[in-house]
Enzyme design. Structure first.
Site, PDB file in Angstrom:
ATOM      1  N   LYS A  45       3.186  -9.215  27.282  1.00  0.00           N
ATOM      2  CA  LYS A  45       3.896  -8.757  26.437  1.00  0.00           C
ATOM      3  C   LYS A  45       2.807  -9.295  25.356  1.00  0.00           C
ATOM      4  O   LYS A  45       1.326  -7.748  26.033  1.00  0.00           O
ATOM      5  CB  LYS A  45       4.614 -10.085  26.313  1.00  0.00           C
ATOM      6  CG  LYS A  45       5.656 -10.550  26.972  1.00  0.00           C
ATOM      7  CD  LYS A  45       6.748  -9.460  27.532  1.00  0.00           C
ATOM      8  CE  LYS A  45       7.559 -10.095  29.542  1.00  0.00           C
ATOM      9  NZ  LYS A  45       7.937 -11.433  29.165  1.00  0.00           N
ATOM     10  N   ARG A  87      -9.508 -20.585  41.858  1.00  0.00           N
ATOM     11  CA  ARG A  87      -8.418 -21.567  41.566  1.00  0.00           C
ATOM     12  C   ARG A  87      -9.049 -21.951  41.186  1.00  0.00           C
ATOM     13  O   ARG A  87      -7.284 -22.490  39.684  1.00  0.00           O
ATOM     14  CB  ARG A  87      -7.839 -21.349  42.682  1.00  0.00           C
ATOM     15  CG  ARG A  87      -6.121 -22.619  42.903  1.00  0.00           C
ATOM     16  CD  ARG A  87      -4.832 -22.209  43.506  1.00  0.00           C
ATOM     17  NE  ARG A  87      -6.093 -22.898  45.034  1.00  0.00           N
ATOM     18  CZ  ARG A  87      -6.180 -24.361  44.487  1.00  0.00           C
ATOM     19  NH1 ARG A  87      -5.976 -25.097  43.946  1.00  0.00           N
ATOM     20  NH2 ARG A  87      -6.733 -24.657  46.024  1.00  0.00           N
ATOM     21  N   TYR A 121      14.109 -17.303  27.480  1.00  0.00           N
ATOM     22  CA  TYR A 121      14.086 -15.817  28.223  1.00  0.00           C
ATOM     23  C   TYR A 121      14.754 -16.646  29.661  1.00  0.00           C
ATOM     24  O   TYR A 121      14.679 -17.998  30.461  1.00  0.00           O
ATOM     25  CB  TYR A 121      12.367 -16.396  28.551  1.00  0.00           C
ATOM     26  CG  TYR A 121      12.066 -14.843  29.696  1.00  0.00           C
ATOM     27  CD1 TYR A 121      11.601 -14.138  29.570  1.00  0.00           C
ATOM     28  CD2 TYR A 121      11.237 -15.192  30.926  1.00  0.00           C
ATOM     29  CE1 TYR A 121      12.077 -13.127  30.163  1.00  0.00           C
ATOM     30  CE2 TYR A 121      11.228 -14.693  31.894  1.00  0.00           C
ATOM     31  CZ  TYR A 121      10.942 -13.632  31.617  1.00  0.00           C
ATOM     32  OH  TYR A 121      11.049 -12.692  32.661  1.00  0.00           O
ATOM     33  N   ASP A 149       7.058 -21.633  23.747  1.00  0.00           N
ATOM     34  CA  ASP A 149       6.757 -20.367  23.777  1.00  0.00           C
ATOM     35  C   ASP A 149       7.221 -19.253  22.287  1.00  0.00           C
ATOM     36  O   ASP A 149       7.824 -18.704  21.973  1.00  0.00           O
ATOM     37  CB  ASP A 149       7.955 -19.475  24.577  1.00  0.00           C
ATOM     38  CG  ASP A 149       7.824 -17.971  25.059  1.00  0.00           C
ATOM     39  OD1 ASP A 149       7.050 -17.947  25.120  1.00  0.00           O
ATOM     40  OD2 ASP A 149       8.290 -18.259  26.729  1.00  0.00           O
TER      41      ASP A 149
HETATM   42  C1  LIG Z   1       8.795 -12.249  29.206  1.00  0.00           C
HETATM   43  C2  LIG Z   1       8.039 -13.397  29.169  1.00  0.00           C
HETATM   44  C3  LIG Z   1       8.117 -14.415  29.839  1.00  0.00           C
HETATM   45  C4  LIG Z   1       7.877 -14.708  31.537  1.00  0.00           C
HETATM   46  O1  LIG Z   1       6.856 -14.287  31.700  1.00  0.00           O
HETATM   47  P1  LIG Z   1       6.131 -13.498  33.131  1.00  0.00           P
HETATM   48  O2  LIG Z   1       4.988 -13.142  32.985  1.00  0.00           O
HETATM   49  O3  LIG Z   1       7.043 -12.424  33.248  1.00  0.00           O
HETATM   50  O4  LIG Z   1       6.502 -14.436  34.205  1.00  0.00           O
HETATM   51  C5  LIG Z   1       8.558 -16.237  29.263  1.00  0.00           C
HETATM   52  N1  LIG Z   1       8.810 -16.364  27.951  1.00  0.00           N
HETATM   53  C6  LIG Z   1       9.317 -15.245  26.624  1.00  0.00           C
HETATM   54  C7  LIG Z   1       9.396 -15.053  25.689  1.00  0.00           C
HETATM   55  C8  LIG Z   1       9.307 -13.379  27.793  1.00  0.00           C
HETATM   56  O5  LIG Z   1       9.507 -12.197  26.984  1.00  0.00           O
END
Ligand SMILES: *Cc1c(COP(=O)(O)O)cnc(C)c1O
Length: 393
Positions: free
Chosen positions: A208, A58, A111, A183
């Protein structure tokens, strides 16, 4: 980070932590929860911070460390913090910077869950929030309060593809001593490096583009400075938002082809966007590569390419959208993005369905909005699939 001066694709392959002592070309999966304090070579005890210093997964693990160092290198940051998911990364940042009486300013089309957790959970602990259209600098300035503790951007935003001016917002934020987190999931470090524009923290959903194969969920935070790193790392560890070594291994593998995957997906996207823009059944389209995108010029300044995310609206509204999605055969009707396969979705009924009608409206999430994440298939096949489905409307 010995590959700092190398090209991006070289770093994708070779960056990361120290290689395995046995000469394994890929970093192995260290599938262990805990680490012996005795050094295997000389039998002497080794303490935290000494020798390899690994204690407990962890807190840290060699497979995860390899990925953290590789992505920190790609984002030109001080260091990386692997997380269980993109939302694990988002929550870690919120926990580290927000608290009772503190205020966050963010985009009204980020998101969905990244906003939902603020309004649904952090609000219960006294966190205040203002969601504005951060593509408009005046709205950002007006939203800042004396207790603003974090500006949280997503650009291009999800799912409207609006582009926020990172350097200009950083300038406003830093004048007020407010850290900025971006992000960068939609671009990946291949197309955009927010830390180079002065942002303090960058985060990704590894689920992604960075992993790219729709087979894991993961997240990462990279900081520009040691100070931010020291604030965030213990928060991830104590909240238990850590990665799993298996997950880290798969992301490190997927990451190696990020450059060629995005090149191909982007090339396809430009052709799909051109096709859709001319289609008589399409009311509007948002793609940074099109001159019609309201921040087309800003996008060229911030991003090294327009990416592989397209949003568009159908003249027939909600019903036309449903018909389109009922009839696509190659494009997969699914949430998520950034994988090798083309995905199509309808945010109003899927990812953003929990937002109130007003919040959807403010975020530009109209009932006719369809979002495409373009994959690396043959583009003729993607267009032919959209063509046959559009004919059914
Ligand atoms: C999918 C996504 C998230 C969240 O990510 P997870 O891996 O599903 O928890 C955050 N920001 C954006 C822009 C995303 O496309």
């Amino acid at each position: 980070m010995k590959h700092k001066a190398k090209g991006f694709n070289t770093k994708l392959i070779h960056s990361g932590g120290p290689k395995d002592a046995l000469g394994s070309v890929t970093t192995p999966i260290y599938q262990t929860s805990t680490f012996s304090f005795k050094d295997a070579d000389d039998g002497a005890a080794c303490f935290a911070g000494e020798s390899n210093g690994f204690i407990y997964t962890r807190i840290g693990n060699p497979t995860i460390r390899d990925l953290e160092l590789a992505i920190a290198d790609l984002e030109h940051g001080y260091d990386g913090i692997g997380c269980s998911s993109g939302m694990g990364a988002v929550s870690t940042v919120y926990m580290a910077y927000l608290g009772a009486g503190k205020h966050i300013v963010s985009h009204n089309a980020i998101y969905g869950p990244a906003r939902g957790i603020i309004e649904g959970a952090f609000a219960r602990f006294g966190v205040e929030s203002t969601y504005v259209d951060t593509t408009d600098l005046e709205q950002v300035k007006a939203a800042i309060r004396p207790n603003t503790a974090l500006i949280y951007l997503e650009t291009p935003a999800n799912p409207t593809i609006g582009i926020s001016d990172i350097p200009a917002i950083v300038e406003i934020a830093h004048k007020n001593n407010i850290p900025v987190c971006v992000d960068n999931t939609f671009c990946s470090p291949y197309l955009q490096n927010p830390l180079d524009m002065g942002a303090d923290i960058v985060l990704h959903s590894l689920t992604k583009f960075l992993n790219g194969h729709a087979d894991i969920v993961g997240g990462i935070i990279v900081t520009r400075t040691v100070e931010h790193y020291k604030k965030l790392r213990p928060m991830m560890v104590t909240m238990g938002c850590n990665m799993d070594p298996n997950q880290a291994f798969l992301v490190r593998r997927g990451l190696k082809t990020l450059g060629i995957r995005i090149d191909r997906a982007q090339e396809n996207s430009i052709k799909v966007a051109d096709y859709l823009e001319k289609h008589p059944k399409i009311a509007w389209i948002m793609y940074p590569g099109l001159k019609s995108h309201p921040q087309h010029e800003l996008g060229k300044k911030l991003m090294r390419g327009p990416g592989a995310m397209i949003s568009f609206g159908l003249k027939g509204g909600l019903d036309a959208g449903k018909t389109l999605m009922d009839n696509v055969q190659l494009c997969v009707l699914a949430v998520s993005l950034g994988g090798i396969e083309t995905l199509i979705q309808h945010p109003a009924s899927m990812t953003h369905s929990k937002l109130s009608a007003e919040a959807k409206k403010a975020g530009g999430i109209t009932d006719d909005l369809v979002r495409l994440s373009i994959g690396i298939e043959d583009v003729e096949d993607i267009i032919a699939d959209l063509e046959q489905a559009l004919e059914k409307i």
